[in-house]
Write a protein that holds these residues in place. Sequence first.
Motif, short mmCIF file in Angstrom:
data_model
loop_
_atom_site.label_atom_id
_atom_site.label_comp_id
_atom_site.label_asym_id
_atom_site.label_seq_id
_atom_site.Cartn_x
_atom_site.Cartn_y
_atom_site.Cartn_z
N UNK A 171 0.84 -1.22 0.00
CA UNK A 171 0.00 0.00 0.00
C UNK A 171 0.86 1.25 0.00
N UNK A 172 1.95 1.23 0.77
CA UNK A 172 2.84 2.40 0.79
C UNK A 172 3.49 2.58 -0.57
N UNK A 173 3.88 1.47 -1.21
CA UNK A 173 4.52 1.57 -2.54
C UNK A 173 3.55 2.13 -3.57
N UNK A 174 2.30 1.72 -3.50
CA UNK A 174 1.32 2.28 -4.43
C UNK A 174 1.10 3.78 -4.18
N UNK A 175 1.08 4.13 -2.86
CA UNK A 175 0.85 5.54 -2.55
C UNK A 175 1.99 6.42 -3.01
N UNK A 176 3.19 5.97 -2.81
CA UNK A 176 4.36 6.77 -3.15
C UNK A 176 4.66 6.75 -4.66
N UNK A 177 4.54 5.62 -5.27
CA UNK A 177 4.96 5.50 -6.69
C UNK A 177 3.81 5.33 -7.65
N UNK A 178 2.61 5.26 -7.14
CA UNK A 178 1.46 5.11 -8.03
C UNK A 178 1.27 3.67 -8.43
N UNK A 179 0.19 3.45 -9.15
CA UNK A 179 -0.11 2.09 -9.60
C UNK A 179 -1.52 1.73 -9.26
N UNK A 180 -2.02 0.68 -9.88
CA UNK A 180 -3.40 0.23 -9.67
C UNK A 180 -3.47 -0.64 -8.47
N UNK A 181 -4.60 -0.56 -7.85
CA UNK A 181 -4.83 -1.44 -6.72
C UNK A 181 -5.17 -2.82 -7.20
#
Length: 211
Positions: free
Chosen positions: A201-211
Amino acid sequence: MNTEKPGCLTGAARAVALVVVLPVRLLWDALAWCLRQLWRWLLAPVGRALGWLVHHLLVIPLRWLWEWVLVPVAKVLWRVLDLLLVTPLRWLWEWVLVPVAKVLWRVLDLLLVTPLTWLWRHVLGPVVRVAGAALLWAWRIAGRISRAVGRAVRWVLWNAIGRPLAWAYRVVLTPVGHWLRRYVGEPVAAAVRAVRAAAREVRRTLFGGTR
């Protein structure tokens, strides 16, 4: 008309064959005549002369040498050999070696073979048979004792080591393992999964990406 054509063809074939064969036949006859003349006037006289020379210069001298030299010399040599070697050796064999061998064998039989035979038959043989039977009996009894000792050792080891270890594994280690897996392993695994989910979740928040 039809009866004349085969006759013409036959005549032509014969003429061609005669033209082809005639030189070969003439050459063959000439060669045969030359060979006959060569044999008659050269090879046959030379062969007869060589035969006469071989007969008179080789066969007759060798026959004379065999009859008058080699055979008498061989007879003399055999007579000398028989007189100086064969007869003395035969006499030595018949009157010395054979009697001495008989005496030696008699002495050997009397002093060695007969005592050894008696000793084996009345002493060594019975002793060996008794000792062999005793050893065989002892081997069988030792096998039974060894199997009994093996069973006793296995019983002692099982009751001294195996049975307590089996009891400890069944009564202590197995319940402890179940408790650790339930109250330690499963919470740790859940925590690890939660940490991994939070990291994703932190990686998606910081670097973007689809859930």
